[in-house]
Design a protein around this motif. Sequence first.
Motif, PDB file in Angstrom:
ATOM      1  N   ASP A  71      27.356  20.088 -17.424  1.00  0.00           N
ATOM      2  CA  ASP A  71      26.782  18.892 -16.787  1.00  0.00           C
ATOM      3  C   ASP A  71      25.631  19.267 -15.845  1.00  0.00           C
ATOM      4  OD1 ASP A  71      26.566  16.246 -16.184  1.00  0.00           O
ATOM      5  OD2 ASP A  71      28.551  16.030 -15.260  1.00  0.00           O
ATOM      6  N   ASP A  72      24.749  18.312 -15.602  1.00  0.00           N
ATOM      7  CA  ASP A  72      23.681  18.439 -14.600  1.00  0.00           C
ATOM      8  C   ASP A  72      22.843  19.699 -14.798  1.00  0.00           C
ATOM      9  OD1 ASP A  72      24.926  16.212 -13.641  1.00  0.00           O
ATOM     10  OD2 ASP A  72      25.816  17.155 -11.886  1.00  0.00           O
ATOM     11  N   PHE A  73      22.591  20.062 -16.029  1.00  0.00           N
ATOM     12  CA  PHE A  73      21.844  21.300 -16.282  1.00  0.00           C
ATOM     13  C   PHE A  73      20.422  21.148 -15.752  1.00  0.00           C
ATOM     14  CE2 PHE A  73      19.519  24.470 -18.795  1.00  0.00           C
ATOM     15  CZ  PHE A  73      20.308  25.579 -18.548  1.00  0.00           C
TER      16      PHE A  73
ATOM     17  N   LEU B  47      33.978   7.677 -15.515  1.00  0.00           N
ATOM     18  CA  LEU B  47      33.483   7.850 -14.135  1.00  0.00           C
ATOM     19  C   LEU B  47      34.435   7.124 -13.186  1.00  0.00           C
ATOM     20  CD1 LEU B  47      29.801   7.224 -15.154  1.00  0.00           C
ATOM     21  CD2 LEU B  47      30.631   9.379 -14.175  1.00  0.00           C
ATOM     22  N   VAL B  48      34.926   7.853 -12.206  1.00  0.00           N
ATOM     23  CA  VAL B  48      35.939   7.271 -11.326  1.00  0.00           C
ATOM     24  C   VAL B  48      35.285   6.277 -10.364  1.00  0.00           C
ATOM     25  CG1 VAL B  48      35.825   9.182  -9.648  1.00  0.00           C
ATOM     26  CG2 VAL B  48      37.912   7.845  -9.831  1.00  0.00           C
ATOM     27  N   ARG B  49      36.028   5.218 -10.035  1.00  0.00           N
ATOM     28  CA  ARG B  49      35.518   4.179  -9.127  1.00  0.00           C
ATOM     29  C   ARG B  49      36.553   3.873  -8.049  1.00  0.00           C
ATOM     30  NH1 ARG B  49      31.619   5.576 -10.783  1.00  0.00           N
ATOM     31  NH2 ARG B  49      29.992   4.579 -12.010  1.00  0.00           N
TER      32      ARG B  49
ATOM     33  N   GLY C 206      22.362   6.423 -20.105  1.00  0.00           N
ATOM     34  CA  GLY C 206      21.599   5.838 -18.996  1.00  0.00           C
ATOM     35  C   GLY C 206      21.720   4.331 -18.966  1.00  0.00           C
ATOM     36  N   PHE C 207      21.219   3.769 -17.866  1.00  0.00           N
ATOM     37  CA  PHE C 207      21.338   2.322 -17.670  1.00  0.00           C
ATOM     38  C   PHE C 207      20.649   1.532 -18.779  1.00  0.00           C
ATOM     39  CE2 PHE C 207      21.734   2.876 -12.760  1.00  0.00           C
ATOM     40  CZ  PHE C 207      22.978   3.430 -12.946  1.00  0.00           C
ATOM     41  N   LEU C 208      19.615   2.146 -19.416  1.00  0.00           N
ATOM     42  CA  LEU C 208      18.914   1.441 -20.486  1.00  0.00           C
ATOM     43  C   LEU C 208      19.890   1.085 -21.611  1.00  0.00           C
ATOM     44  CD1 LEU C 208      16.106   0.589 -21.708  1.00  0.00           C
ATOM     45  CD2 LEU C 208      16.102   2.807 -22.845  1.00  0.00           C
TER      46      LEU C 208
ATOM     47  N   TYR D 254      33.573   3.361 -17.812  1.00  0.00           N
ATOM     48  CA  TYR D 254      33.080   4.173 -18.925  1.00  0.00           C
ATOM     49  C   TYR D 254      31.610   3.861 -19.194  1.00  0.00           C
ATOM     50  CZ  TYR D 254      38.022   4.978 -19.449  1.00  0.00           C
ATOM     51  OH  TYR D 254      39.322   5.331 -19.196  1.00  0.00           O
ATOM     52  N   GLN D 255      30.825   4.934 -19.341  1.00  0.00           N
ATOM     53  CA  GLN D 255      29.408   4.749 -19.669  1.00  0.00           C
ATOM     54  C   GLN D 255      29.146   5.394 -21.029  1.00  0.00           C
ATOM     55  OE1 GLN D 255      26.442   6.804 -17.287  1.00  0.00           O
ATOM     56  NE2 GLN D 255      25.000   5.119 -17.599  1.00  0.00           N
ATOM     57  N   LEU D 256      28.487   4.619 -21.873  1.00  0.00           N
ATOM     58  CA  LEU D 256      28.328   5.126 -23.234  1.00  0.00           C
ATOM     59  C   LEU D 256      27.274   6.230 -23.325  1.00  0.00           C
ATOM     60  CD1 LEU D 256      25.546   3.887 -24.674  1.00  0.00           C
ATOM     61  CD2 LEU D 256      26.918   1.809 -24.605  1.00  0.00           C
TER      62      LEU D 256
ATOM     63  N   ALA E 211      20.349  13.894 -22.623  1.00  0.00           N
ATOM     64  CA  ALA E 211      19.555  13.627 -21.412  1.00  0.00           C
ATOM     65  C   ALA E 211      20.206  12.474 -20.656  1.00  0.00           C
ATOM     66  CB  ALA E 211      18.129  13.289 -21.796  1.00  0.00           C
ATOM     67  N   GLU E 212      20.410  12.696 -19.354  1.00  0.00           N
ATOM     68  CA  GLU E 212      21.084  11.673 -18.529  1.00  0.00           C
ATOM     69  C   GLU E 212      20.058  10.788 -17.837  1.00  0.00           C
ATOM     70  OE1 GLU E 212      24.896  12.917 -16.381  1.00  0.00           O
ATOM     71  OE2 GLU E 212      23.569  14.631 -16.094  1.00  0.00           O
ATOM     72  N   GLY E 213      20.484   9.590 -17.459  1.00  0.00           N
ATOM     73  CA  GLY E 213      19.699   8.725 -16.569  1.00  0.00           C
ATOM     74  C   GLY E 213      18.504   8.047 -17.218  1.00  0.00           C
ATOM     75  N   ILE E 214      18.619   7.655 -18.481  1.00  0.00           N
ATOM     76  CA  ILE E 214      17.511   6.957 -19.147  1.00  0.00           C
ATOM     77  C   ILE E 214      17.506   5.503 -18.686  1.00  0.00           C
ATOM     78  CG2 ILE E 214      16.386   6.508 -21.380  1.00  0.00           C
ATOM     79  CD1 ILE E 214      17.276   9.456 -20.884  1.00  0.00           C
ATOM     80  N   GLU E 215      16.411   5.119 -18.035  1.00  0.00           N
ATOM     81  CA  GLU E 215      16.366   3.747 -17.530  1.00  0.00           C
ATOM     82  C   GLU E 215      15.305   2.897 -18.229  1.00  0.00           C
ATOM     83  OE1 GLU E 215      15.979   4.014 -13.285  1.00  0.00           O
ATOM     84  OE2 GLU E 215      17.989   4.840 -13.038  1.00  0.00           O
TER      85      GLU E 215
ATOM     86  N   ALA F  94      44.917  15.799  -7.618  1.00  0.00           N
ATOM     87  CA  ALA F  94      45.566  14.510  -7.886  1.00  0.00           C
ATOM     88  C   ALA F  94      44.557  13.535  -8.484  1.00  0.00           C
ATOM     89  CB  ALA F  94      46.157  13.948  -6.611  1.00  0.00           C
ATOM     90  N   LEU F  95      43.335  13.537  -7.919  1.00  0.00           N
ATOM     91  CA  LEU F  95      42.309  12.619  -8.417  1.00  0.00           C
ATOM     92  C   LEU F  95      41.964  12.963  -9.872  1.00  0.00           C
ATOM     93  CD1 LEU F  95      39.315  11.274  -6.515  1.00  0.00           C
ATOM     94  CD2 LEU F  95      38.868  12.287  -8.706  1.00  0.00           C
ATOM     95  N   GLY F  96      41.765  14.260 -10.136  1.00  0.00           N
ATOM     96  CA  GLY F  96      41.409  14.705 -11.484  1.00  0.00           C
ATOM     97  C   GLY F  96      42.498  14.352 -12.483  1.00  0.00           C
TER      98      GLY F  96
ATOM     99  N   SER G  57      30.747   5.266  -3.593  1.00  0.00           N
ATOM    100  CA  SER G  57      30.274   6.094  -4.716  1.00  0.00           C
ATOM    101  C   SER G  57      31.080   7.385  -4.820  1.00  0.00           C
ATOM    102  CB  SER G  57      28.803   6.431  -4.480  1.00  0.00           C
ATOM    103  OG  SER G  57      28.436   7.513  -5.297  1.00  0.00           O
ATOM    104  N   PRO G  58      31.333   7.824  -6.070  1.00  0.00           N
ATOM    105  CA  PRO G  58      32.031   9.113  -6.220  1.00  0.00           C
ATOM    106  C   PRO G  58      31.225  10.269  -5.624  1.00  0.00           C
ATOM    107  CG  PRO G  58      31.309   8.255  -8.357  1.00  0.00           C
ATOM    108  CD  PRO G  58      31.072   7.175  -7.367  1.00  0.00           C
ATOM    109  N   VAL G  59      29.887  10.078  -5.504  1.00  0.00           N
ATOM    110  CA  VAL G  59      29.070  11.126  -4.880  1.00  0.00           C
ATOM    111  C   VAL G  59      29.550  11.343  -3.447  1.00  0.00           C
ATOM    112  CG1 VAL G  59      26.712  11.746  -4.212  1.00  0.00           C
ATOM    113  CG2 VAL G  59      27.118  10.461  -6.315  1.00  0.00           C
TER     114      VAL G  59
END
Length: 674
Positions: A576-578, A461-463, A654-656, A444-446, A632-636, A489-491, A473-475
């Motif tokens: 997502d990912d707009f 996020l699945v791992r 984001g990771f920050l 889980y990412q906050l 906004a996603e991906g704030i580091e 099944a995964l979903g 990576s899920p990617v």
Amino acid sequence: MLDVVYCIAVDHDPWLLALAVGICCIGAFSIAQMAERARKSAGLQRIAWLFLTSVASGATIWCTHFVAMLAYQAKAPVVLDPVLTIASLIIAVAGTSAGIAIAISRSRALQAIGGVIFGGAIAAMHFTGMSAYRVQGVVEWHVGYVVAAIVCACVLGAVAMMVLGRRAGAGWRLTQGTALIVAAIASLHFTAMTALTITPLNLGEAALDAVGARALGLATGLIGLVVIVAGVFAALIDRETRGDAMRKLHFMAMNDTLTQLPNRAGFREVLEQRVARAKHDGRAVGLCMIDLVRFKEVNDLHGHQAGDELLAQVASRLRGAIRQDEFVARLGGDEFAAITTFDDREALIEFVDRIQASLLVPHQVGDFSASVGASIGVAAYPHDAGRTGILINNADLAMYRAKSEGSVAPCYYAAELDEAVRARRELATELKLAIENDELEVHYQLQADVQTREITGYEALVRWRHPRRGPISPVEFVPVAEQNGLILALGEFVLRRACRDAAAWPHKSRVAINVSALQLAHADLPRLFHEVLLESGLPPSRLEIELTESAIIANRERALHVLRQIKALGVAVALDDFGTGYSSLETLRAFAFDKIKLDRFFVQELEDSPQATAIIRAVLALGKSLSIPVLAEGIETEEQMNVLIREGCDQVQGFLLGRPEPNRLTVPEQRRAA
Ligand code: C2E
Ligand code: MG
Ligand code: MG
């Protein structure tokens, strides 16, 4: 020993003796045959075969004894006691039936014990029979020979039953078993006869003369033979019938009923034989995997009957295209395979072209003409694979390449091109197992409010921690799941796990799960959400789904319909990912999203590119005017954060603020992001 030989050669009428030996051999063969049938059958059949075996063995032993007795020239007048003679027949049947019933067990010890009883029955019958044989003279027995006779019969009987009880080598087993039974009967009889000494006395009783003895012997022998031969035929007929049934079953197991072509099992068998032969002869084997391209269309549009008719036509085309030493099979569905043995590559190419050409001409099915193409993959032994399993795999991989490239021309296996496909297929197989074995995890990412830094929710996020390759990576694996029908099944796994985890969170935050386009295409999704929410006890207002624009574009009407149903449950929907995909205003207009998630690409570009700031500003303005909060996603970095605060962004992730982490129930106080 010499005495025994003398007894056989001198004391017996050679014709009757020959008859006795004949009965003994045929009878022993019939015992061996029928005991085998009794051993292999069960229930009532076993009892019936046991009965027939007992009758045959009683008849064999008794007739052999009786005829050999009559062949014995006693040098004194002889009379036969009818009661004892009949008693000896009953002993023969009953004794051997007990012995054989025990001996047809699987246990080696029981086989030996049964054999000893069988030998004992021969001896008991013989001596009872001998007591019916009244000679006008003084009868003396040599105890040594009597004991030797009994021991011979018991030992040979035991060995015979043990040999017959062996599992392997049916032919040898029967021959050796028959010979041993003959040896047991004959050794008992002749050794016991050697033990007998008769000193003639003429008591004037009406005796059996030589002509009478021969007639009686012949009659007994013939009747015995009829009984025994009938038994042999019964066993042989049964064997043939079983053989026919087995051949039919084998044919059915190895062939496809619709096309009459060999099926997958038949194909494997032939491929293995051809590869083994090619290995021996230093030749090569070419394998074509054929998958029809538009078969499903015909099946769906014109019905299964038309589909079956088409398959039968394809089969007959393929059958017509191959030469005598080549082979075609239907592996199932619309998949076929063809095998050839060749020496140079031109011959292989000629074979493949011939197969391909046979399928090019359209098929006339009923009143329509169907032109189904075929994806053909080719691999050769030993060039592409040293074993049949790998050969099939490689031909399959080449066929998948032909299919995915939509290639009309056959694809020949090429390691460098097909290995990537293999790796993905392998990953798919392992992923399937991982899902089934509950080996996936959810982290889980906050997500937090920009101004207050209060946590607004968590993204699930699945791992996957692969046992050999470590974390994947899920990617990488989510697309594999999508391509291999595993995404549902995964979903479902992620949905269940995330709802269960979130329901137990003391801080009652919202949880967001990612939903793939293929899940959305599944009409059952709203029902699944409803069910999981009820089961987990998570209020719908605490659940959010994230989906990308492509999930909606793929099948717009259907996707929107499913989304509306999910939203009606009270579940929030985020885009997502707009900014990366279509970023179409039409999508935003068509559905009332609860959140826009700006792709992390723009945040990462912030520091270097003024255009990125401009786009963020535009998206934020769009969100404001539509009253949809933007995350906004991906704030580091703090710099990125400051820009977003300045521009008036609503939420960040984001990771920050925090990396995706395993579920921790014990952090209720973590209400503010770092
Ligand atoms: P997403 O939905 O856009 O998820 C956000 C991704 O960005 C996550 O990658 C997350 O770890 C990563 N991320 C978050 N903050 C930062 C940051 O500050 N810097 C960088 N460089 N990355 C950050 P992850 O977990 O690898 O997931 C990748 C994608 O896989 C997800 O993108 C989502 O599309 C898909 N995915 C993940 N879990 C699921 C799932 O359960 N179902 C489905 N259908 N897709 C999933
Ligand atoms: Mg996401
Ligand atoms: Mg995203």
